[in-house]
Write an enzyme that holds these catalytic residues in place. Structure first.
Site, PDB file in Angstrom:
ATOM      1  N   GLU A  74       7.634  11.583 -47.322  1.00 30.36           N
ATOM      2  CA  GLU A  74       8.943  11.704 -46.684  1.00 30.36           C
ATOM      3  C   GLU A  74       8.741  11.619 -45.170  1.00 30.36           C
ATOM      4  O   GLU A  74       7.936  12.350 -44.595  1.00 30.36           O
ATOM      5  CB  GLU A  74       9.604  13.034 -47.061  1.00 30.36           C
ATOM      6  CG  GLU A  74      11.020  13.173 -46.485  1.00 30.36           C
ATOM      7  CD  GLU A  74      11.648  14.547 -46.761  1.00 30.36           C
ATOM      8  OE1 GLU A  74      11.135  15.282 -47.628  1.00 30.36           O
ATOM      9  OE2 GLU A  74      12.628  14.880 -46.078  1.00 30.36           O
ATOM     10  N   ASP A 116      17.424  22.054 -39.864  1.00 31.43           N
ATOM     11  CA  ASP A 116      15.998  22.329 -39.721  1.00 31.43           C
ATOM     12  C   ASP A 116      15.732  23.611 -38.947  1.00 31.43           C
ATOM     13  O   ASP A 116      16.436  23.925 -37.984  1.00 31.43           O
ATOM     14  CB  ASP A 116      15.308  21.152 -39.023  1.00 31.43           C
ATOM     15  CG  ASP A 116      15.127  19.974 -39.969  1.00 31.43           C
ATOM     16  OD1 ASP A 116      14.532  20.192 -41.047  1.00 31.43           O
ATOM     17  OD2 ASP A 116      15.585  18.871 -39.650  1.00 31.43           O
TER      18      ASP A 116
END
Lengths: 394, 257
Positions: free
Chosen positions: B47, B58
């Site tokens: 990824e 995040d």
């Protein structure tokens, strides 16, 4: 010609105002957005809820706020200038309208805690105030730069029982405070409502906050009728995310009045921005050629935001409202002018709108025009900053 | 069926649990060496995070990495250009925020990713309701649309998401942004709910930090995604060899499950 009676109604099913708005959030937050939408629609058509909202704003919020004819400034400029006095609302700005609505909704949804972002501290103080009134826990995220610029507001929030979390990521201002509040919301969405402070974010926030602020415009339009002014030629408000502007525009959207939003030159999403997606919404954003969001720059923490509410982007796209930038220098002299001539010290944010009016009289505002200024907030929070700038420049 | 999904279904049929490490494109000048190291160490899918200035989903580790990468001038184009030099056949999936591809142009972005051998995309702030245009743009380029399912997602939405999700289903283990945690949270329940709606491979991410956690999760999931733990190591100065060793420890844990 565009039919004027279609502006500022509800967004479509996806929360879109034209091509702007929508919902761009982590899947984890989608259920909360859907729950909030349902709760808001139910509450906002429930006479009991509406009665409580209006009662609290009257008994606690200091509403209705007056419309003040600004006589000396009018004489100086050669226009009829009126001010909708949101600076006289509890906590010193229009922000109280939204937080009273949202905290009542928080309680109605059975949640016990609110989180909020704040730039200048106005929304943070208002949220802490409304939370204290209902006994809700309150945490406010504030950019580290802003906690320094607005130190006293940090203390006010703490006095009101709120926890203030300085945000040190990114530009350490309002944009990053929103990021951090959204990150936090994911972890506590079950018992916590995100009390967003402006007409931005994912649907239903832009619509809900506009509705909760529309009391400003609805009061003002009636007050101008009572003053025999009727429909003003122009309605002028400052715009960061755009909640005070949305509130006052809502009272005049279907009239012939020009609707004018004034942005900080360094945070002018309409002037400098392009369509993009941030903070849950598709709107106009200041971004670089790669889609990275740029930092806004303004003397006022409350306008230091690289975007604008999606409904404003739509009003700009359709031409129903106009948006113009004003630079920091003009803002300071406007603040001094209003203080000296009318005995009202406005917030730095509000002073942007004053500065634009002063600049445009005799140009796009013909002499003899009637103009309604949304005096969105009082300047107490800014006097220390203004003093240091004026002394440095003296 | 998109080619990524065909590959990942074959992988599952072979009895192997998928290990999906996450790297931030352009974090260091030699970032591809870390990717190569992970492939040598036994990764099944890589990824690739394409950094955004405002990574709302995040935690602090990936935020820091994104800022460092952006300061180095990383863009969607530079990331794709770097990836084109990879010679491995391990599938690549991109993770980025919607504004990056929205600004680039959706159709053009899908083409650029595919030309860089990227066959799947995770856009965590693109909700099911807003995803139509992007899904359409990805159709002709064989880029799989990977959607997240969260612990808060109810059964109805799980089923709707399962209908459009391709490649693998990303099961979010917890109500949190990316970063460390000490347990697998709600992962088991989320996986079971997705499994009831679809037979697509299901990988668990968000907070998978140790080989032990990965092993536990792989007893009911088809794979694990490891992000912040690796990115933290790189931020702290780990070499590609260090990353390969970490990947091997995850690999062994998964192979023993």
């Amino acid at each position: 010609m565009t039919r004027v009676d279609t502006f500022m109604s509800a967004p479509d099913d996806r929360g879109r105002f034209g091509e702007f708005g929508g919902r761009f959030v982590a899947e984890a937050l989608m259920p909360a957005c859907l729950e909030l939408e349902t709760a808001f629609i139910e509450a906002w058509s429930d006479p009991v809820f509406l009665d409580e909202y209006h009662t609290v704003l009257r008994e606690f919020g200091g509403r209705p706020t007056p419309v003040t004819p600004l006589r000396r400034l009018s004489a100086l400029l050669g226009i009829e200038l009126y001010a909708k006095r949101e600076d006289l609302a509890h906590t010193g700005s229009h922000k109280i309208n939204n937080v009273v609505g949202q905290t009542l909704l928080t309680k109605r949804m059975g949640k016990t805690r609110v989180i909020a972002e704040t730039g200048a501290g106005q929304h943070g103080v208002a949220t802490a105030t409304a939370a204290a009134r209902l006994g809700l826990d309150c945490t406010v995220y504030m950019g580290e730069v802003d906690t320094k610029r607005q130190e006293l507001n940090v203390f006010r929030m703490e006095l009101l029982g709120a926890t203030v979390v300085p945000v040190s990521s990114g530009s350490r201002t309002l944009k990053d405070a929103v990021n951090e509040a959204m990150r936090e919301w994911v972890t506590c969405v079950k018992d916590t409502h995100y009390c967003l402070g402006s007409v931005m974010g994912p649907h239903p926030f832009p619509w809900m906050v506009r509705e909760m602020q529309s009391i400003v415009g609805h009061e003002a339009s009636q007050q101008l009728v009572d003053l025999n002014v009727g429909t003003p030629d122009a309605v002028v408000a400052c715009v960061g995310g755009g909640s005070n502007a949305a509130g006052i525009f809502a009272g005049f959207a279907n009239s012939t009045a020009r609707l004018i939003g004034i942005e900080a030159a360094g945070g002018s999403a309409v002037g400098l921005g392009s369509p993009g997606v941030l903070h849950g919404m598709r709107s106009l954003l200041i971004q670089d050629e790669f889609g990275q969001i740029e930092e806004a720059h303004s003397i006022s923490a409350g306008l230091d935001y690289p975007g604008i509410g999606p409904e404003h982007a739509h009003l700009a796209a359709t031409g129903r409202a106009e948006y113009y930038p004003i630079g920091d220098e003009d803002v300071l002299s406007a603040l001094q002018l209003l203080s000296e001539m009318e005995g009202i010290i406005p917030a730095l944010e509000t002073a942007h709108a004053v500065a634009w009016i002063v600049q445009e009289v005799g140009k796009s505002i013909p002499r003899g025009s009637s103009v309604l200024l949304n005096l969105s907030g009082r300047g107490d929070k800014d006097v220390a900053q203004v003093r240091s700038i004026l002394r440095a420049g003296a | 069926m998109k080619s990524l999904e065909t590959q990942l279904r074959t992988l599952r049929a072979s009895g192997r649990k998928a290990l999906v490490p996450y790297f931030v494109a352009g974090l260091t000048p030699d970032w591809l060496h870390y990717v190569d190291a992970a492939i040598h160490g036994g990764a099944d899918v890589i990824e690739i995070g394409i950094p955004f200035s405002d990574p709302m989903m995040d935690g602090v580790v990936i935020q820091e990495a994104a800022m460092r990468s952006l300061a180095r001038g990383t863009t969607l184009d530079s990331a794709c250009s770097d990836l084109r030099s990879l010679t491995s056949s391990v599938p690549l999936v991109a993770m980025t925020y919607y504004n990056i591809i929205h600004h680039y142009g959706l159709l053009k972005a899908a083409g650029a990713l595919r030309a860089a051998h990227v066959t799947g995309a995770i856009i965590p702030d693109l909700t099911l309701e807003e995803s139509g245009e992007w899904v359409h743009c990805c159709a002709s380029d064989d880029v799989a649309n990977i959607f997240l399912t969260a612990p808060s997602t109810d059964e109805d939405r799980v089923a709707k998401i399962a209908n459009v999700c391709e490649g693998f289903s990303y099961a979010s283990a917890r109500m949190a942004v990316t970063g460390k945690s000490t347990d697998e949270g709600d992962a088991h329940r989320v996986v079971d709910t997705i499994r009831a709606a679809t037979d697509i491979p299901i990988y668990v991410g968000i907070g998978i930090t140790t080989p032990g956690q990965a092993q536990e999760v792989s007893s009911y999931a088809d794979g694990v995604i490891v992000g912040s733990a690796l990115v933290q190591q790189i931020l702290s100065g780990a070499t590609p060899q260090d990353i390969e060793a970490t990947i091997r420890s995850f690999r062994q844990a998964l192979d023993q499950s």
